[in-house]
Scaffold this active site. Sequence first.
Site, short mmCIF file in Angstrom:
data_model
loop_
_atom_site.label_atom_id
_atom_site.label_comp_id
_atom_site.label_asym_id
_atom_site.label_seq_id
_atom_site.Cartn_x
_atom_site.Cartn_y
_atom_site.Cartn_z
CB THR A 45 -0.88 0.02 1.32
OG1 THR A 45 -0.25 -0.22 2.30
CG2 THR A 45 -1.85 -1.22 1.24
CG ASP A 144 -21.52 -5.97 0.89
OD1 ASP A 144 -21.83 -5.18 -0.09
OD2 ASP A 144 -20.57 -6.47 1.10
NE ARG A 209 -6.71 0.00 2.32
CZ ARG A 209 -6.08 -1.12 2.44
NH1 ARG A 209 -6.47 -1.83 3.79
NH2 ARG A 209 -5.64 -1.81 1.38
CD GLU A 237 -2.98 3.51 8.30
OE1 GLU A 237 -2.06 3.03 7.40
OE2 GLU A 237 -3.74 2.93 8.69
CG HIS A 254 -2.83 -0.59 8.25
ND1 HIS A 254 -2.98 0.25 7.47
CD2 HIS A 254 -3.63 -1.77 7.68
CE1 HIS A 254 -3.72 -0.26 6.31
NE2 HIS A 254 -4.09 -1.40 6.59
#
Length: 341
Positions: A45, A144, A209, A237, A254
Amino acid sequence: MKIVADDKIPYIRGVFEPYADITYLPGKAITAKEVKEADALLVRTRTRCDAALLAGSSVRMVATATIGTDHIDLPWCAAHGIKVVSAPGCNAGGVLQWVAAALARTVGEASPAGLTLGIVGIGHVGSLVEQYASAWGFRVLRSDPPRETAEKLGPADGYVPLDELAAHSDIVTFHVPLHAEGPHPTVHLAGERFFSALKPGATLFNSSRGGVVDEEQLKRAMASDRCACRIDTWENEPAIDRRLLDAALSATPHIAGYSEQGKANASAAVVAAAAKHFGLPPEGWYPTGVTQVGRRPISWAEMRATITDYFDIDGQSRTLKAAPEQFETLREEYIFRQEYF
């Protein structure tokens, strides 16, 4: 052929060397200059894969050893003939372990019976959390919208609007990708409307996230004693909001999915993708020395009694709270834990 790889992707050193010229670099040190003549890029990432990095390069594949792809400009890559591959579901067992530890600390010695767990995102991770939480005795609510639309699911199937889930859940856990656009954006999905609807006294978990949760709204809700939180992913982050860090019941850097098996699965996925795409031999490779763990039933009592032996969420939290400026170091030097259910 030439491959550029993030040097923190575990287990892959030596795999491609017989077949390719491979360069290992820190994720943030992978620059346009470094990838200009590369055929494949293996990332995590911390490498933003977009026009600034890839334009004018010979890259034809980007494989990310992560479940998420929000660090990759997918439309740009598609328009320029660059294949993008991720590792969906690779770390589901590891994240399940984090959620289990968070649930054990939140519920304590009480029984899950009578408590409602709201799961936002029923994909690889969310469906696994759903399976175990239901077996442990939680009443489960699901939200969802992409899946509900695709599969025509509704209240009869346990799927409810997010506001309703928030209003009736004692604990809400997020397991969605980060999307800023499209029919179902998730940036600040937990925003002002969510917190206004949230059941007083609820606890929020975020291991998806950071940008999924509006941290300003979360801090306001916590300041008014409306909710508590356990956080693994942070909005900016590696910088962390110190007020949120101090207030969080659990704060980890994380690493929810950082199990040995999850990392091995991710590495195997990117190796397989690159090998298949370029016709290289190690397509069926899996790291030696890593024991694959099948899912097994485990009772609430057994899980509570054993989870700290495998993942000490309180100890990890104390470490991060004591040195938040070490976020990246704590993450990159984390000792991968073992999955056991």
